[in-house]
Design a protein around this motif. Structure first.
Motif, PDB file in Angstrom:
ATOM      1  N   TYR A   1     -40.354  40.878 -18.132  1.00  0.00           N
ATOM      2  CA  TYR A   1     -41.084  39.901 -18.924  1.00  0.00           C
ATOM      3  C   TYR A   1     -42.490  39.719 -18.361  1.00  0.00           C
ATOM      4  N   ARG A   2     -43.442  39.380 -19.243  1.00  0.00           N
ATOM      5  CA  ARG A   2     -44.802  39.102 -18.810  1.00  0.00           C
ATOM      6  C   ARG A   2     -45.056  37.623 -18.574  1.00  0.00           C
ATOM      7  N   THR A   3     -44.145  36.779 -19.031  1.00  0.00           N
ATOM      8  CA  THR A   3     -44.319  35.337 -18.877  1.00  0.00           C
ATOM      9  C   THR A   3     -44.189  34.943 -17.410  1.00  0.00           C
ATOM     10  N   VAL A   4     -45.065  34.066 -16.946  1.00  0.00           N
ATOM     11  CA  VAL A   4     -44.960  33.522 -15.595  1.00  0.00           C
ATOM     12  C   VAL A   4     -44.213  32.198 -15.662  1.00  0.00           C
ATOM     13  N   ILE A   5     -43.138  32.080 -14.885  1.00  0.00           N
ATOM     14  CA  ILE A   5     -42.366  30.840 -14.833  1.00  0.00           C
ATOM     15  C   ILE A   5     -42.559  30.177 -13.475  1.00  0.00           C
ATOM     16  N   TYR A   6     -42.176  28.903 -13.389  1.00  0.00           N
ATOM     17  CA  TYR A   6     -42.319  28.189 -12.121  1.00  0.00           C
ATOM     18  C   TYR A   6     -41.344  28.732 -11.085  1.00  0.00           C
ATOM     19  N   GLY A   7     -40.102  28.956 -11.506  1.00  0.00           N
ATOM     20  CA  GLY A   7     -39.175  29.700 -10.673  1.00  0.00           C
ATOM     21  C   GLY A   7     -38.131  28.907  -9.920  1.00  0.00           C
ATOM     22  N   ASP A   8     -38.377  27.646  -9.613  1.00  0.00           N
ATOM     23  CA  ASP A   8     -37.357  26.866  -8.892  1.00  0.00           C
ATOM     24  C   ASP A   8     -37.384  25.430  -9.408  1.00  0.00           C
ATOM     25  N   LEU A   9     -37.165  25.306 -10.696  1.00  0.00           N
ATOM     26  CA  LEU A   9     -37.339  24.032 -11.388  1.00  0.00           C
ATOM     27  C   LEU A   9     -36.023  23.254 -11.379  1.00  0.00           C
ATOM     28  N   LYS A  10     -35.905  22.333 -10.439  1.00  0.00           N
ATOM     29  CA  LYS A  10     -34.696  21.523 -10.371  1.00  0.00           C
ATOM     30  C   LYS A  10     -35.056  20.067 -10.116  1.00  0.00           C
ATOM     31  N   PRO A  11     -34.180  19.124 -10.468  1.00  0.00           N
ATOM     32  CA  PRO A  11     -34.540  17.700 -10.456  1.00  0.00           C
ATOM     33  C   PRO A  11     -35.051  17.194  -9.114  1.00  0.00           C
ATOM     34  N   GLU A  12     -34.486  17.680  -8.015  1.00  0.00           N
ATOM     35  CA  GLU A  12     -34.935  17.185  -6.708  1.00  0.00           C
ATOM     36  C   GLU A  12     -36.302  17.722  -6.307  1.00  0.00           C
ATOM     37  N   HIS A  13     -36.814  18.743  -7.024  1.00  0.00           N
ATOM     38  CA  HIS A  13     -38.133  19.297  -6.755  1.00  0.00           C
ATOM     39  C   HIS A  13     -39.216  18.684  -7.636  1.00  0.00           C
ATOM     40  N   ILE A  14     -38.855  17.704  -8.450  1.00  0.00           N
ATOM     41  CA  ILE A  14     -39.810  17.075  -9.365  1.00  0.00           C
ATOM     42  C   ILE A  14     -39.940  15.603  -8.982  1.00  0.00           C
ATOM     43  N   LEU A  15     -41.128  15.212  -8.544  1.00  0.00           N
ATOM     44  CA  LEU A  15     -41.380  13.829  -8.154  1.00  0.00           C
ATOM     45  C   LEU A  15     -42.182  13.139  -9.253  1.00  0.00           C
ATOM     46  N   LEU A  16     -41.843  11.886  -9.501  1.00  0.00           N
ATOM     47  CA  LEU A  16     -42.464  11.133 -10.590  1.00  0.00           C
ATOM     48  C   LEU A  16     -43.310  10.005 -10.019  1.00  0.00           C
ATOM     49  N   GLY A  17     -44.604  10.021 -10.322  1.00  0.00           N
ATOM     50  CA  GLY A  17     -45.506   8.975  -9.863  1.00  0.00           C
ATOM     51  C   GLY A  17     -45.464   7.764 -10.771  1.00  0.00           C
ATOM     52  N   HIS A  18     -46.152   6.716 -10.372  1.00  0.00           N
ATOM     53  CA  HIS A  18     -46.151   5.466 -11.146  1.00  0.00           C
ATOM     54  C   HIS A  18     -46.827   5.642 -12.503  1.00  0.00           C
ATOM     55  N   THR A  19     -47.738   6.595 -12.608  1.00  0.00           N
ATOM     56  CA  THR A  19     -48.437   6.814 -13.877  1.00  0.00           C
ATOM     57  C   THR A  19     -47.698   7.787 -14.782  1.00  0.00           C
ATOM     58  N   GLY A  20     -46.549   8.268 -14.325  1.00  0.00           N
ATOM     59  CA  GLY A  20     -45.791   9.236 -15.101  1.00  0.00           C
ATOM     60  C   GLY A  20     -46.157  10.672 -14.805  1.00  0.00           C
TER      61      GLY A  20
ATOM     62  N   THR B   1     -45.162  15.691 -10.041  1.00  0.00           N
ATOM     63  CA  THR B   1     -45.549  16.567  -8.943  1.00  0.00           C
ATOM     64  C   THR B   1     -44.364  17.480  -8.643  1.00  0.00           C
ATOM     65  N   TRP B   2     -44.605  18.773  -8.722  1.00  0.00           N
ATOM     66  CA  TRP B   2     -43.536  19.753  -8.531  1.00  0.00           C
ATOM     67  C   TRP B   2     -43.646  20.372  -7.143  1.00  0.00           C
ATOM     68  N   LEU B   3     -42.515  20.506  -6.481  1.00  0.00           N
ATOM     69  CA  LEU B   3     -42.461  21.073  -5.141  1.00  0.00           C
ATOM     70  C   LEU B   3     -41.945  22.516  -5.180  1.00  0.00           C
ATOM     71  N   ASP B   4     -42.177  23.252  -4.105  1.00  0.00           N
ATOM     72  CA  ASP B   4     -41.583  24.566  -3.854  1.00  0.00           C
ATOM     73  C   ASP B   4     -41.728  25.545  -5.016  1.00  0.00           C
ATOM     74  N   PRO B   5     -42.939  25.941  -5.364  1.00  0.00           N
ATOM     75  CA  PRO B   5     -43.084  26.905  -6.463  1.00  0.00           C
ATOM     76  C   PRO B   5     -42.525  28.272  -6.084  1.00  0.00           C
ATOM     77  N   GLY B   6     -42.051  28.972  -7.090  1.00  0.00           N
ATOM     78  CA  GLY B   6     -41.591  30.357  -6.915  1.00  0.00           C
ATOM     79  C   GLY B   6     -42.081  31.173  -8.096  1.00  0.00           C
ATOM     80  N   LEU B   7     -43.407  31.141  -8.338  1.00  0.00           N
ATOM     81  CA  LEU B   7     -43.969  31.784  -9.518  1.00  0.00           C
ATOM     82  C   LEU B   7     -43.562  33.248  -9.585  1.00  0.00           C
ATOM     83  N   GLN B   8     -43.179  33.682 -10.774  1.00  0.00           N
ATOM     84  CA  GLN B   8     -42.738  35.057 -10.971  1.00  0.00           C
ATOM     85  C   GLN B   8     -42.755  35.381 -12.458  1.00  0.00           C
ATOM     86  N   HIS B   9     -42.833  36.658 -12.781  1.00  0.00           N
ATOM     87  CA  HIS B   9     -42.728  37.100 -14.171  1.00  0.00           C
ATOM     88  C   HIS B   9     -41.248  37.173 -14.524  1.00  0.00           C
TER      89      HIS B   9
END
Length: 412
Positions: free
Chosen positions: A249-268, A271-279
């Motif tokens: 695939y040519r699409t680039v995905i984040y690669g490690d998208l799970k709930p504990e890696h997504i932090l939510l600020g007061h403004t909504g 912030t995503w942690l631990d990227p694993g960008l890949q096609h």
């Protein structure tokens, strides 16, 4: 309520002493921290639960940071199991590894900087932590405030569908970004990271002699031979392999998208942690989000009403993704999504089953609790894998109903 108690029989100790590995990593972090802030009062926290890296917090005055250290780019579980040989061999190889620009955390530094450059110009995209330093194999980033998506989703009255939709929208913004693919190729021309994808990890664990040798050792030390687990793994693996074989695939995905890696600020803002960008298949990001959200529900065991609200949100999320597509296209997308979801569960369970007894590693509770329910969880996935070949809609219902069943499964 957790189900993470494991009943071990007589079994050999880990090949590599966990204390040696953890002490080596802690010393590496301490040396870098002291070089960066020689005149400051610095406090290094205890190791945080992680399968892959040594992770800890660093306090410098009022500023907070996160420090990570990787041993040969493999999981800490693999190191103590002796996958890379005895400690003398690992230690020698590690000296060269920390200087390699293709090392796991060197690539993470590059990807964080790449994403930070993109998101400065896109107000609606996600944020990632600021890179402070990368030195001698230690990656230090700014700490990020805010609860994780995993924590927020478990709260009553929270609109789960709205939160999950926001995450998927941000992921699809990355998938469609016209600049990202070119920047990633320029940054990592010889290392597209296919082995870290759901599919790449699954093939490594389930194909060929290496995969068989790996699976043959799973569950060593259990007082009861896990024959049912081995049979289920084989059945599910044989079903998924042809479904996961797809062209590049040519699409680039984040690669490690799970709930504990997504932090939510007061403004909504996310912030995503631990990227694993890949096609990769763009379905993989959504599949990972669904897979790990489902495991979070199963292992934390919220109220019955909240379980229903969360599974309804997952169902509505996927229904929205399928809208506007033909029936044939929708079935194909659903089949790919299910195959990736089940494959991710197989990857995660096999990691849990490979943990040596008394490993001494601080591992995430979700991994230990999911592994403790391996047999019933595999019963659900085996039924879904069989159904998804001819009827993805039925397989989807099996997986959603399975979440409800597993939440109420008695601890052993």
């Amino acid at each position: 309520m957790a189900c993470s108690e494991r009943r071990w029989g007589q079994t050999p100790l880990p090949v590599v002493s966990p204390s040696i590995v953890l002490t080596h990593a802690a010393d590496a972090v301490a040396r870098v921290v002291m070089r960066l802030w020689p005149a400051e009062t610095v406090r290094v926290g205890p190791q945080l639960p992680s399968v892959t890296n040594y992770v800890t917090t660093v306090q410098v005055g009022e500023a907070r940071f996160v420090a990570k250290y990787s041993v040969l780019g493999v999981s800490l579980v693999s190191v103590v199991r002796g996958v890379r040989g005895p400690w003398s061999k690992v230690e020698t190889a590690q000296r060269d590894y920390v200087r390699d620009p293709r090392a796991l955390l060197a690539r993470e530094r590059t990807q964080l900087r790449l994403l930070n450059g993109l998101t400065r110009h896109e107000a609606d995209l996600l944020q990632v932590p600021e890179v402070i330093a990368y030195e001698a194999g230690v990656l230090i980033t700014a700490a990020v405030d805010g609860p994780s998506l995993a924590t927020v989703l478990l709260q009553d009255q929270v609109q789960a569908l709205e939160l999950l939709t926001g995450v998927v929208h941000a992921a699809q913004g990355l998938h469609r970004d016209p600049i990202l693919a070119g920047l990633l190729l320029a940054a990592e021309p010889d290392h597209p990271r296919p082995h870290t994808s759901i599919t790449g990890t699954f093939f490594r664990k389930f194909l060929g002699p290496g995969g068989r040798a790996y699976r043959d050792r799973l569950g060593e030390g259990w007082t009861e031979p896990p024959t049912q687990i081995a049979a289920a793994l084989t059945t599910v693996g044989e079903t998924l392999v042809p479904l996961l074989r797809k062209p590049p695939y040519r699409t680039v995905i984040y690669g490690d998208l799970k709930p504990e890696h997504i932090l939510l600020g007061h403004t909504g803002k996310q912030t995503w942690l631990d990227p694993g960008l890949q096609h990769c298949d763009p379905c993989a990001d959504i599949a990972k989000l669904i897979s790990r959200t489902a495991l979070m529900i199963i292992t934390t065991r919220p109220s019955r009403a909240r379980v229903t609200e969360l599974t309804d949100a997952l169902d509505a999320l996927v229904t929205m993704q399928m809208s506007g597509h033909s029936r044939t296209d929708s079935e194909g997308m659903m089949r790919r999504l299910l195959a990736l979801w089940v494959a991710d569960w197989m990857n995660y369970l096999t990691t849990g089953l490979s943990v040596p007894p008394d490993s001494g590693l601080p591992l995430p509770s979700i991994l230990l609790d999911a592994t403790a329910q391996a047999e019933p969880l595999l019963q659900v996935t085996r039924a879904a894998a069989t159904a998804m070949v001819h009827d993805p809609a039925q397989a989807w219902e099996i997986m959603l109903n399975g979440i409800h069943q597993l939440v109420t499964w008695p601890c052993r």
